[in-house]
Each structure stands twice: as C-alpha cells, then as structure tokens.
Design a protein around this motif. Structure first.
Motif, short mmCIF file in Angstrom:
data_model
loop_
_atom_site.label_atom_id
_atom_site.label_comp_id
_atom_site.label_asym_id
_atom_site.label_seq_id
_atom_site.Cartn_x
_atom_site.Cartn_y
_atom_site.Cartn_z
N LEU A 118 3.75 17.39 15.77
CA LEU A 118 2.83 17.22 16.89
C LEU A 118 3.33 16.23 17.95
CD1 LEU A 118 0.14 18.54 17.61
CD2 LEU A 118 -1.04 16.59 16.59
N PRO A 119 3.91 15.10 17.57
CA PRO A 119 4.42 14.18 18.61
C PRO A 119 5.44 14.85 19.54
CG PRO A 119 4.34 13.07 16.49
CD PRO A 119 4.05 14.52 16.22
N ARG A 120 6.25 15.74 19.01
CA ARG A 120 7.23 16.44 19.86
C ARG A 120 6.54 17.41 20.82
NH1 ARG A 120 9.07 13.49 15.87
NH2 ARG A 120 8.68 15.14 14.35
N PHE A 121 5.45 18.03 20.35
CA PHE A 121 4.71 18.97 21.20
C PHE A 121 3.96 18.24 22.33
CE2 PHE A 121 4.48 21.62 17.14
CZ PHE A 121 5.51 22.45 17.53
N VAL A 122 3.73 16.95 22.17
CA VAL A 122 2.85 16.21 23.08
C VAL A 122 3.64 15.25 23.98
CG1 VAL A 122 0.80 14.72 23.15
CG2 VAL A 122 1.04 16.35 21.34
N GLU A 123 4.94 15.43 24.04
CA GLU A 123 5.78 14.48 24.78
C GLU A 123 5.37 14.33 26.24
OE1 GLU A 123 9.90 15.32 24.35
OE2 GLU A 123 9.88 15.09 22.17
N HIS A 124 4.87 15.40 26.85
CA HIS A 124 4.48 15.33 28.26
C HIS A 124 2.97 15.55 28.39
CE1 HIS A 124 8.73 15.36 29.18
NE2 HIS A 124 8.87 16.47 28.48
#
Length: 260
Positions: free
Chosen positions: A139-145
């Motif tokens: 999830l952190p990678r999906f939410v970078e922007h």
C-alpha cells in the motif's frame, strides 16, 4: 447494510476482513476501530470525516484510515459502490498510522476486486490472509503520490459564519474583506485564525472547495466539463482545467475516462 450492525470488528478473530456492498449506507456516527480501514469508491463519491477533516473520495479513489482514528461517513451520491477492507497493522509502520487519500492504480484496483471473493467471510482462510497481507504491505508504494483533497473543520467558533458563507458562495470571487464583514473580525485577526484553523489561505481553500464540488458534479454526469467549470465559478474552461490539474494531478478528461 452496515457491518457495525451485525459484526463487532474489534472482536473479530481475523487479521483482515473484507466487506463489499452496492449502495452502501454506512454509519454516520463518529467511531473508531482497532484495525486500519481501506475504503475504495468504485463508483459514485463519498465524503469521510477523519480526525476533524472532511475528505472527498471520488470514483476510483481510496482512503486509508489509520487504526484508532475517529471517523464517520458524511453525504454520498445516490448510487455508490464501496469496497471496504479492515487490516491489523504493524505498530512500527509510520505509513499505516497516517490518513491517505489517493487515486487507485490499475494493479491495486484489480487486487481489490479480486478480494471480493472473501467479502463478509468470517473464517480464517490462509489464501485470504496471504493475499491481503501482500496488498497492505504494498500500500505505501501505491500511495506515493497521494492527494491532499481535504478540508479541515475549524474549531474556532469565530470562523463559523465566514466558513458557512464561503461554502454557500464558493462560486463567487470572494475576498478576505468579504469574510471580514461577515465575521465582524479585523482582517488581521481573520487571516491569522483562518490559516491556523484550516491550514491554508483563503484562495487555496476556495480552490479546493471548487474542485471538490466539480468532482461531485462530474460524478453525477449531468453536466459537460465546460458546464461544470462555469457552475463552480471558473470563467473559462482553461482556468478550470489548470486548477483541476494542479489539485487532482490529472485533467478533468482523464478523470472522466478512468471512472466511466
């Protein structure tokens, strides 16, 4: 249907719980969970209040609500499809203890849709646990922007009248002097408490209000993009597109294409 009517999520002996529903009617009372909560709007739109801030979830957007965060759902569109997932989180993960609103990339969308097979399942399925652990781990990678599409609710009662006026007249060219007259506060005092309470300038606050309203109108599908631009107070389609892009990180046409 509301899961809180039939299930005590904090007593559920599962690390993850999936709940998908058409025309969702969620609890509009402030509450919290020991698990974190991922809310994905596949169609329609939804407002959510988390820790005193109102967030808009347009179509194809999601919110991560940290464990223990006090929240509730507000108004929503008539037809809405929500996909909600609860997850135990690592207490040492800083990401999982912060609110995030973000546009859902294609790979995450497919993972969420795949998870529907476990909707409302009360049993501990090893495949479900393995799959959802991977989803929340990434999830952190999906939410970078992630988007900063929220409005903070002011605690200072002196802002009640100016904020109410702003929400009713956001389409107009409002100056700080106009709000000063409404609030009976000096310009200096109003500017100071407005920035302190909302975290932004008047012009930025009005821009966010206009974009939020435009997303609502675009979701309804009754107006063209040009009609929407004028309806929320922009004097040209170009000005609206520029403003929309700076807030949403995409053009109105991109939003329409990816959510229809």
């Amino acid at each position: 249907m509301n899961p809180h009517d039939t299930i005590n999520l904090d007593e559920l002996d599962k690390p993850y719980f999936v709940w998908f529903e058409d025309n969702w009617r969620h609890d509009d009372i402030l509450h919290s969970h020991e698990k974190g909560q991922l809310v994905y709007v596949e169609s329609g739109f939804q407002y959510i209040t988390v820790d005193g801030k109102i967030y808009l979830l347009p179509q194809n957007h999601a919110a991560w609500i940290p464990p223990g965060a006090i929240h509730k759902t507000n108004s929503h569109s008539e037809k809405i499809r929500l996909m909600i997932m609860f997850a135990e989180t690592d207490e040492h993960s800083s990401f999982h203890h912060e609110i995030n609103v973000f546009s859902v990339p294609a790979v995450l969308k497919e993972m969420i849709r795949y998870s529907e097979r476990w909707s409302k399942s009360m049993i501990n399925d090893p495949d479900e646990i393995l799959f959802l652990k991977a989803l929340f781990n990434e999830l952190p990678r999906f939410v970078e922007h992630s988007l900063q599409l929220h409005i903070r609710l002011p605690m200072d009662k002196r802002l009640s009248q100016p904020i109410g006026y702003l929400h009713s007249h956001y389409q107009e060219d409002i100056k700080i002097e106009d709000l000063s007259d409404v609030s009976h506060l000096s310009l200096r005092t109003l500017e100071r408490i407005f920035k302190k309470e909302t975290g932004m300038t008047l012009s930025k606050y009005q821009q966010i209000l206009r974009i939020i309203k435009s997303l609502e109108l675009l979701s309804a599908g009754d107006l063209t993009i040009s009609e929407t631009a004028y309806a929320v107070g922009y004097k040209s389609l170009q000005a609206f597109t520029r403003s929309f892009q700076s807030v949403m990180q995409s053009r109105p046409t991109d939003f329409i294409k990816t959510t229809q």
